[in-house]
Design an enzyme around this catalytic site. Sequence first.
Site, mmCIF file in Angstrom:
data_model
loop_
_atom_site.group_PDB
_atom_site.id
_atom_site.type_symbol
_atom_site.label_atom_id
_atom_site.label_comp_id
_atom_site.label_asym_id
_atom_site.label_seq_id
_atom_site.Cartn_x
_atom_site.Cartn_y
_atom_site.Cartn_z
ATOM 1 N N ASN B 142 5.121 -14.613 9.536
ATOM 2 C CA ASN B 142 4.976 -14.165 10.931
ATOM 3 C C ASN B 142 5.495 -12.754 11.176
ATOM 4 O OD1 ASN B 142 3.889 -16.656 11.740
ATOM 5 N ND2 ASN B 142 5.952 -17.540 11.817
ATOM 6 N N GLY B 347 -25.519 2.497 -7.229
ATOM 7 C CA GLY B 347 -26.521 1.528 -6.806
ATOM 8 C C GLY B 347 -26.080 0.115 -7.131
ATOM 9 N N GLU B 371 2.661 -2.252 2.033
ATOM 10 C CA GLU B 371 3.692 -1.197 2.049
ATOM 11 C C GLU B 371 3.509 -0.269 3.244
ATOM 12 O OE1 GLU B 371 5.718 -0.584 -1.025
ATOM 13 O OE2 GLU B 371 4.822 -2.206 -2.177
#
Lengths: 246, 392
Positions: B142, B347, B371
């Site tokens: 969190n 490509g 970081e």
Amino acid sequence: MKILVCISKVPDTTSKITFKDGDTKFKTDNIQFIVNPYDEWYALVRALELKEAAGGSVSIIHVGPAENDPIIRKALAIGADNAFRINAEAKDAYYTAFQIAAHAREEAYDLILVGKETIDFNGSAIGGMLAQMLEMPFESMCSNLQIDDNKLTVEREIEGGKEISEINLPCVVSAKKDLAEQRIPNMRGIMAARTKPLQVLEAQDCEALTHIEKFERLPEKGACKYIDAEHPEELLNLLHNEAKVI
Amino acid sequence: MAIDQFQGVDYFLIDELLSDEHKLIRNSVRDWVKKEVSPIIEECAQKAVFPEQIIPGLAGMGAFGTFIPEVYGCPGLDQISYGLIMQELERCDSGIRSTASVQGSLAMFPIYTFGSEEQRKKYLPKMASGEWMGCFGLTEPNHGSDPGGMETHFEDQGDYVLLNGAKMWISNAPFARVAIVWAKDENGIIRGLIVERGMEGFSTPEMHGKWSLRASATGELIFNNVKVPKENILPNVKGLKGPLSCLSSARYGIAWGAIGAAMDCYDTALRYTRERKQFGKAIAAFQLSQKKLAEMLTEITKAQLLTWRLGVLKNEQKATPAQISMAKRNNVEMALNCARNARQLLGAMGIMGDYPIMRHMMNLESVITYEGTHEIHLLITGKDITGLNAFV
């Protein structure tokens, strides 16, 4: 075992080769230089292996100006004990061999190793000249080298097989691929190289025996012609009438 | 993967700004990477495996604790050497550079900078040799950009502290022997703890399913009533300054590393476009290809000069965290743009493992976020030039 390894400075293999002064000199601007791979990967590493197995010392010698010191430091970082630099431009093979021989006479080396050739001028001359000047036996282009009881056993690849011979020390040996495996310097080696002795020696009087008349680049590759596999006679026609080789 | 044909990119002769020893270090690491890592990196990334067998080689190349003094068994080299080593590792793969960054800047640096002499002597030599690998626990499920809000905490129990909480997105966690963990004490002050594998209640589950940094191991650190001896607390730092100074060191390495990834993309695209023919000529001969190549080289050159200067400032101990943020932010975005343009130039081949482009591109999606995110670094510059904090 006291070993001397001769090293040369050559352009990196990816360098674009151009000439100057009327095509008489190699243009060195923006060229990255490296240690001649035959000297570094095979001659030097085999010398280090011999020292690790039986003791002794490995010295480096290089003929060139101070700006060439980085290649000497690299050889020291890989593991050589000390180095000598003859402070002179390497004018030709004879001049270079003469300078190395003058030093080698003073130091009494048991074994002198050189690369089989430099990858720029491909002269292959130093080892043989050095052996002649020092009155030592010479084995060229060795792919295996063993030492036992002061005798050297060397292996050379020859047409259709191998030649194995035995020679007495001291001697000169030129190294080719397979004599050893490349070692990349690690940080400990690079740091140790800072303080290893690099002695600068003044050159002996000696005249070069050759001089470069001119360099020429290979002609550009011509266009490729495809011949219909159903008509091989067309190939004969082109080789005979256009290329005029048959 | 095809043979590694990489050649250095040095349009402004920046090599002339480096010492002979810098160049020897850079070239040696480049040779080692080509010999030992390039041949296996694609398979490792495809299989999502960190090649643990290269750890002794990384140590030999001075990748662990590059700038920490020799007395602790480390190379004791300067900051430009450290940067060049990171550049060469990331030239091959950001995941390999990440492993080295974490070991050197995030695990060994705090022990060296904030640790006691006993801690330095116990951990640094074994970490320099790669015998003990380290990781860095700051980010939590969190709390990413807001590390000050961390929930991991410890309580004083006399001889030891009791650590509880969880860290996430931790490089090297699955195999690390040592974890530098940032946690709050009873007064809410952030401290650094050295947590060792084997301590009861400490586990490091690996995180699977990444589309980026697949050749690097990432995991969680879970602390469930872990008894950490008090002598394992880093004595010489309190507060966010501790982890942030580690991040400054790591970000500096990333600034160099990103140039490596960009150079590899440019070098690959240049070689490919010279060989690939369409409409009867090499696609490098078309203006739109040249625009991409020229812009890539221009941006790489600018980043090289910026980062070399940052290295000089860091050697002189004058580099500021804000300058490091600017370089990290600029260089990673530059590298990501190079990877995207190189992918376009190749490509369909650009998505294949035969070339390193797509791997670099996916790796850099992590590097631009970890970081310090791209956005946070911008706000660091913003705060530095205005004096006003726009984080909250």
